[in-house]
Design a protein around this motif. Structure first.
Motif, PDB file in Angstrom:
ATOM      1  N   LEU A  11     -20.126 -14.479  24.587  1.00  0.00           N
ATOM      2  CA  LEU A  11     -19.987 -13.410  25.576  1.00  0.00           C
ATOM      3  C   LEU A  11     -19.339 -12.179  24.946  1.00  0.00           C
ATOM      4  N   ARG A  12     -18.310 -12.405  24.143  1.00  0.00           N
ATOM      5  CA  ARG A  12     -17.630 -11.285  23.471  1.00  0.00           C
ATOM      6  C   ARG A  12     -18.601 -10.560  22.548  1.00  0.00           C
ATOM      7  N   LYS A  13     -19.357 -11.305  21.764  1.00  0.00           N
ATOM      8  CA  LYS A  13     -20.300 -10.687  20.832  1.00  0.00           C
ATOM      9  C   LYS A  13     -21.442 -10.004  21.574  1.00  0.00           C
ATOM     10  N   LEU A  14     -21.860 -10.582  22.682  1.00  0.00           N
ATOM     11  CA  LEU A  14     -22.889  -9.970  23.509  1.00  0.00           C
ATOM     12  C   LEU A  14     -22.445  -8.591  23.985  1.00  0.00           C
ATOM     13  N   ASN A  15     -21.155  -8.459  24.254  1.00  0.00           N
ATOM     14  CA  ASN A  15     -20.598  -7.185  24.706  1.00  0.00           C
ATOM     15  C   ASN A  15     -20.146  -6.297  23.546  1.00  0.00           C
TER      16      ASN A  15
END
Length: 92
Positions: A11-15
């Motif tokens: 999720l962090r990398k997606l953002n």
């Protein structure tokens, strides 16, 4: 113990955020986020709620247990498509 760290990392990398930026948004330290992502501890319920509010995601998606074979792991691109799909209105 369910290890949801990899889901939070995705999720962090997606953002497109580093740990400092992401942890600041959800109100925890970068060190705590690092421990969560590595699977050394799980986030508190308050942290999960902060992630849900800040990133408009479903808590169920964060706690899904990923099978050990890579066939059930979504790529960053696939996660992005799912995220974009959720923001579509009925006409799209």
């Amino acid at each position: 113990m369910i290890n949801i760290g990899p889901n939070i990392r995705r999720l962090r990398k997606l953002n497109i955020m580093n740990q400092v930026e992401f942890s600041s948004k959800i109100g925890i330290s970068q060190g705590n986020l690092s421990e969560i992502e590595q699977g050394n501890c799980n986030p508190s319920f308050d942290t999960l709620l902060a992630i849900k509010k800040q990133f408009n995601c479903n808590i169920d998606d964060l706690i899904i247990i990923v099978k050990s074979n890579n066939s059930s792991v979504l790529s960053v691109g696939e996660l992005s498509m799912i995220s974009n799909y959720r923001f579509l209105d009925g006409l799209d």
